[in-house]
Design a protein around this motif. Structure first.
Motif, PDB file in Angstrom:
ATOM      1  N   ARG A  15      -7.249   2.161  -5.321  1.00  0.00           N
ATOM      2  CA  ARG A  15      -5.921   2.107  -4.696  1.00  0.00           C
ATOM      3  C   ARG A  15      -6.042   1.592  -3.263  1.00  0.00           C
ATOM      4  O   ARG A  15      -7.120   1.594  -2.687  1.00  0.00           O
ATOM      5  CB  ARG A  15      -5.258   3.469  -4.732  1.00  0.00           C
ATOM      6  CG  ARG A  15      -5.705   4.455  -3.711  1.00  0.00           C
ATOM      7  CD  ARG A  15      -4.504   5.200  -3.124  1.00  0.00           C
ATOM      8  NE  ARG A  15      -3.448   5.447  -4.073  1.00  0.00           N
ATOM      9  CZ  ARG A  15      -3.109   6.641  -4.540  1.00  0.00           C
ATOM     10  NH1 ARG A  15      -3.759   7.700  -4.126  1.00  0.00           N
ATOM     11  NH2 ARG A  15      -2.126   6.780  -5.396  1.00  0.00           N
ATOM     12  N   ALA A  16      -4.919   1.131  -2.758  1.00  0.00           N
ATOM     13  CA  ALA A  16      -4.922   0.607  -1.384  1.00  0.00           C
ATOM     14  C   ALA A  16      -5.228   1.745  -0.411  1.00  0.00           C
ATOM     15  O   ALA A  16      -4.499   2.730  -0.355  1.00  0.00           O
ATOM     16  CB  ALA A  16      -3.573  -0.018  -1.077  1.00  0.00           C
ATOM     17  N   ARG A  18      -5.568   2.524   3.512  1.00  0.00           N
ATOM     18  CA  ARG A  18      -5.148   1.875   4.762  1.00  0.00           C
ATOM     19  C   ARG A  18      -5.471   2.704   6.001  1.00  0.00           C
ATOM     20  O   ARG A  18      -5.118   2.328   7.111  1.00  0.00           O
ATOM     21  CB  ARG A  18      -3.654   1.576   4.704  1.00  0.00           C
ATOM     22  CG  ARG A  18      -3.256   0.658   3.537  1.00  0.00           C
ATOM     23  CD  ARG A  18      -1.772   0.369   3.573  1.00  0.00           C
ATOM     24  NE  ARG A  18      -1.328  -0.543   2.544  1.00  0.00           N
ATOM     25  CZ  ARG A  18      -0.854  -0.173   1.358  1.00  0.00           C
ATOM     26  NH1 ARG A  18      -0.798   1.111   1.031  1.00  0.00           N
ATOM     27  NH2 ARG A  18      -0.433  -1.064   0.483  1.00  0.00           N
ATOM     28  N   VAL A  86       4.290   3.506   1.288  1.00  0.00           N
ATOM     29  CA  VAL A  86       3.495   2.264   1.296  1.00  0.00           C
ATOM     30  C   VAL A  86       3.746   1.483   2.583  1.00  0.00           C
ATOM     31  O   VAL A  86       2.807   1.062   3.268  1.00  0.00           O
ATOM     32  CB  VAL A  86       3.831   1.396   0.058  1.00  0.00           C
ATOM     33  CG1 VAL A  86       3.256  -0.013   0.207  1.00  0.00           C
ATOM     34  CG2 VAL A  86       3.306   2.047  -1.217  1.00  0.00           C
ATOM     35  N   ALA A  90       1.202   0.626   5.467  1.00  0.00           N
ATOM     36  CA  ALA A  90       0.910  -0.792   5.736  1.00  0.00           C
ATOM     37  C   ALA A  90       1.130  -1.095   7.213  1.00  0.00           C
ATOM     38  O   ALA A  90       0.368  -1.846   7.830  1.00  0.00           O
ATOM     39  CB  ALA A  90       1.788  -1.683   4.859  1.00  0.00           C
ATOM     40  N   LEU A 141      -5.656  -4.966  -0.469  1.00  0.00           N
ATOM     41  CA  LEU A 141      -5.367  -6.400  -0.489  1.00  0.00           C
ATOM     42  C   LEU A 141      -4.215  -6.659   0.485  1.00  0.00           C
ATOM     43  O   LEU A 141      -3.125  -6.130   0.293  1.00  0.00           O
ATOM     44  CB  LEU A 141      -4.968  -6.795  -1.917  1.00  0.00           C
ATOM     45  CG  LEU A 141      -4.989  -8.262  -2.328  1.00  0.00           C
ATOM     46  CD1 LEU A 141      -4.766  -8.384  -3.819  1.00  0.00           C
ATOM     47  CD2 LEU A 141      -4.026  -9.111  -1.568  1.00  0.00           C
ATOM     48  N   THR A 142      -4.447  -7.408   1.518  1.00  0.00           N
ATOM     49  CA  THR A 142      -3.333  -7.762   2.401  1.00  0.00           C
ATOM     50  C   THR A 142      -3.268  -9.287   2.534  1.00  0.00           C
ATOM     51  O   THR A 142      -4.295  -9.964   2.467  1.00  0.00           O
ATOM     52  CB  THR A 142      -3.435  -7.133   3.811  1.00  0.00           C
ATOM     53  OG1 THR A 142      -4.289  -7.930   4.632  1.00  0.00           O
ATOM     54  CG2 THR A 142      -3.910  -5.698   3.762  1.00  0.00           C
ATOM     55  N   THR A 143      -2.048  -9.772   2.718  1.00  0.00           N
ATOM     56  CA  THR A 143      -1.870 -11.232   2.771  1.00  0.00           C
ATOM     57  C   THR A 143      -1.071 -11.679   3.991  1.00  0.00           C
ATOM     58  O   THR A 143      -0.779 -12.867   4.133  1.00  0.00           O
ATOM     59  CB  THR A 143      -1.128 -11.722   1.508  1.00  0.00           C
ATOM     60  OG1 THR A 143       0.060 -10.964   1.364  1.00  0.00           O
ATOM     61  CG2 THR A 143      -1.979 -11.585   0.267  1.00  0.00           C
ATOM     62  N   ARG A 144      -0.699 -10.719   4.834  1.00  0.00           N
ATOM     63  CA  ARG A 144       0.196 -11.095   5.943  1.00  0.00           C
ATOM     64  C   ARG A 144      -0.505 -11.806   7.086  1.00  0.00           C
ATOM     65  O   ARG A 144       0.125 -12.178   8.073  1.00  0.00           O
ATOM     66  CB  ARG A 144       0.967  -9.868   6.423  1.00  0.00           C
ATOM     67  CG  ARG A 144       2.026  -9.548   5.374  1.00  0.00           C
ATOM     68  CD  ARG A 144       2.886  -8.369   5.613  1.00  0.00           C
ATOM     69  NE  ARG A 144       3.042  -7.832   6.907  1.00  0.00           N
ATOM     70  CZ  ARG A 144       4.196  -7.852   7.609  1.00  0.00           C
ATOM     71  NH1 ARG A 144       5.253  -8.429   7.107  1.00  0.00           N
ATOM     72  NH2 ARG A 144       4.259  -7.275   8.785  1.00  0.00           N
ATOM     73  N   THR A 182      -3.726   5.678  -9.657  1.00  0.00           N
ATOM     74  CA  THR A 182      -2.588   4.908  -9.162  1.00  0.00           C
ATOM     75  C   THR A 182      -1.406   5.074 -10.115  1.00  0.00           C
ATOM     76  O   THR A 182      -1.591   5.346 -11.302  1.00  0.00           O
ATOM     77  CB  THR A 182      -2.972   3.418  -9.078  1.00  0.00           C
ATOM     78  OG1 THR A 182      -3.728   3.066 -10.228  1.00  0.00           O
ATOM     79  CG2 THR A 182      -3.787   3.144  -7.852  1.00  0.00           C
ATOM     80  N   ARG A 184       1.805   3.349 -11.928  1.00  0.00           N
ATOM     81  CA  ARG A 184       2.309   2.027 -12.301  1.00  0.00           C
ATOM     82  C   ARG A 184       3.401   2.172 -13.350  1.00  0.00           C
ATOM     83  O   ARG A 184       3.509   3.203 -14.008  1.00  0.00           O
ATOM     84  CB  ARG A 184       1.178   1.181 -12.915  1.00  0.00           C
ATOM     85  CG  ARG A 184       0.026   0.878 -11.960  1.00  0.00           C
ATOM     86  CD  ARG A 184       0.441  -0.096 -10.864  1.00  0.00           C
ATOM     87  NE  ARG A 184      -0.680  -0.502 -10.030  1.00  0.00           N
ATOM     88  CZ  ARG A 184      -0.988   0.045  -8.853  1.00  0.00           C
ATOM     89  NH1 ARG A 184      -0.273   1.050  -8.368  1.00  0.00           N
ATOM     90  NH2 ARG A 184      -2.020  -0.395  -8.156  1.00  0.00           N
TER      91      ARG A 184
HETATM   92  C1  LIG Z   1      -0.123 -10.376  -3.227  1.00  0.00           C
HETATM   93  C2  LIG Z   1      -0.271  -9.029  -2.560  1.00  0.00           C
HETATM   94  C3  LIG Z   1      -0.031  -8.915  -1.213  1.00  0.00           C
HETATM   95  C4  LIG Z   1      -0.169  -7.685  -0.569  1.00  0.00           C
HETATM   96  N1  LIG Z   1       0.011  -7.623   0.769  1.00  0.00           N
HETATM   97  C5  LIG Z   1      -0.189  -6.454   1.420  1.00  0.00           C
HETATM   98  C6  LIG Z   1      -0.104  -6.386   2.838  1.00  0.00           C
HETATM   99  O1  LIG Z   1       0.123  -7.383   3.526  1.00  0.00           O
HETATM  100  N2  LIG Z   1      -0.325  -5.187   3.426  1.00  0.00           N
HETATM  101  C7  LIG Z   1      -0.642  -4.070   2.704  1.00  0.00           C
HETATM  102  O2  LIG Z   1      -0.852  -3.008   3.299  1.00  0.00           O
HETATM  103  N3  LIG Z   1      -0.739  -4.094   1.355  1.00  0.00           N
HETATM  104  C8  LIG Z   1      -0.516  -5.262   0.707  1.00  0.00           C
HETATM  105  N4  LIG Z   1      -0.671  -5.327  -0.666  1.00  0.00           N
HETATM  106  C9  LIG Z   1      -1.057  -4.132  -1.407  1.00  0.00           C
HETATM  107  C10 LIG Z   1       0.083  -3.550  -2.210  1.00  0.00           C
HETATM  108  O3  LIG Z   1       1.033  -3.010  -1.352  1.00  0.00           O
HETATM  109  C11 LIG Z   1      -0.517  -2.498  -3.136  1.00  0.00           C
HETATM  110  O4  LIG Z   1      -1.279  -3.151  -4.103  1.00  0.00           O
HETATM  111  C12 LIG Z   1       0.531  -1.678  -3.806  1.00  0.00           C
HETATM  112  O5  LIG Z   1       1.198  -0.927  -2.826  1.00  0.00           O
HETATM  113  C13 LIG Z   1      -0.081  -0.732  -4.821  1.00  0.00           C
HETATM  114  O6  LIG Z   1      -0.862   0.186  -4.128  1.00  0.00           O
HETATM  115  P1  LIG Z   1      -1.860   1.168  -4.873  1.00  0.00           P
HETATM  116  O7  LIG Z   1      -2.869   0.282  -5.536  1.00  0.00           O
HETATM  117  O8  LIG Z   1      -2.408   2.029  -3.791  1.00  0.00           O
HETATM  118  O9  LIG Z   1      -1.080   1.943  -5.875  1.00  0.00           O
HETATM  119  C14 LIG Z   1      -0.542  -6.538  -1.314  1.00  0.00           C
HETATM  120  C15 LIG Z   1      -0.802  -6.672  -2.686  1.00  0.00           C
HETATM  121  C16 LIG Z   1      -0.687  -7.892  -3.293  1.00  0.00           C
HETATM  122  C17 LIG Z   1      -1.006  -7.992  -4.768  1.00  0.00           C
END
Ligand SMILES: Cc1cc2nc3c(=O)[nH]c(=O)nc-3n(C[C@H](O)[C@H](O)[C@H](O)COP(=O)(O)O)c2cc1C
Length: 206
Positions: A15-16, A18, A86, A90, A141-144, A182, A184
């Motif tokens: 899971r994410a 942070r 979330v 984030a 995973l972050t993309t910002r 997680t 879903r």
């Molecule tokens: C394409 C993509 C972009 C994402 N961008 C961010 C981001 O910029 N910042 C962040 O904290 N999480 C980002 N995430 C993570 C998602 O928020 C995370 O996978 C989702 O909240 C599920 O979280 P979990 O795996 O903890 O349940 C991104 C996920 C994906 C697939």
């Protein structure tokens, strides 16, 4: 090196993360993450990827400054509690990006005419996330970082034809920051048998 865990346990609980402890991450663990990354598939096995491991405090500070000057997440009253959690997390990550011990910037060479260059980097990124879980590390995973694509490319000498795909914070999870399971949408809603909308039937459960 830390012992890995069962593959499906890793998939089910990755899971994410942070929130991180400030402790350094041993290089051998980072190497293991990178080895997992390059086992991922890529279109035409081109492997046009590049992974920049950012540990230099000065570079991290500059990246942290970029995040602090960028737009913040909007937390709206109509969001669910899960969405709020979330986005709050984030935002915390973005406010403290420079305090994360290691940042891995996953990049991919943009192939002219290729539909989705991302398809050739995100499998590698997912391998890093799973390997991190397996080694007791956290990541997300972050993309910002794409908001500051030009600045980051110039700061890190990234070639013109290479784009950044994801910035992965890596560290040991902070106290109270836990792995999954997680949550879903259920399989029945999203998996189909032969046709869209016809719920997946598992013959063994009939
Ligand atoms: C394409 C993509 C972009 C994402 N961008 C961010 C981001 O910029 N910042 C962040 O904290 N999480 C980002 N995430 C993570 C998602 O928020 C995370 O996978 C989702 O909240 C599920 O979280 P979990 O795996 O903890 O349940 C991104 C996920 C994906 C697939």
């Amino acid at each position: 090196m830390a012992e890995g865990i069962d593959l499906f346990e890793a998939i089910d609980t990755q899971r994410a993360i942070r929130y991180f402890r400030p402790d350094p991450v041993p290089d051998e663990l980072i190497t293991r993450l990178l080895q997992a990354a390059i086992k991922g598939p890529s279109g035409g096995i081109r492997q046009g990827w590049g992974f920049i491991v950012i540990r230099d405090p000065e570079i991290r500070r500059k990246i942290g400054d970029l995040y602090r000057t960028g737009s913040t997440f909007e937390i709206r009253p109509d969001m669910t509690a899960q969405e709020r959690r979330v986005y709050t997390a984030a935002q915390h990550l973005e406010d403290h990006m420079d305090e994360v011990p290691v940042l891995i910037l996953a990049c991919i060479q943009a192939v002219p005419g290729a539909t989705v260059s991302g398809g050739s980097i995100f499998p590698a990124v997912q391998n890093i996330l799973l390997a991190a879980r397996g080694l007791g590390l956290g990541s997300a995973l972050t993309t910002r970082q794409t908001r500051f694509e030009a600045e980051i490319k110039s700061m890190l000498d990234i070639p013109e034809d290479v784009m950044t795909a994801a910035l992965l914070p890596v560290g040991f999870p902070a106290d109270g920051s836990r792995y999954g399971p997680t949550r879903r949408r259920p399989l029945e809603e999203v998996a189909f048998s032969d046709r869209w909308g016809r719920g997946w039937q598992d013959d063994t459960s009939a």
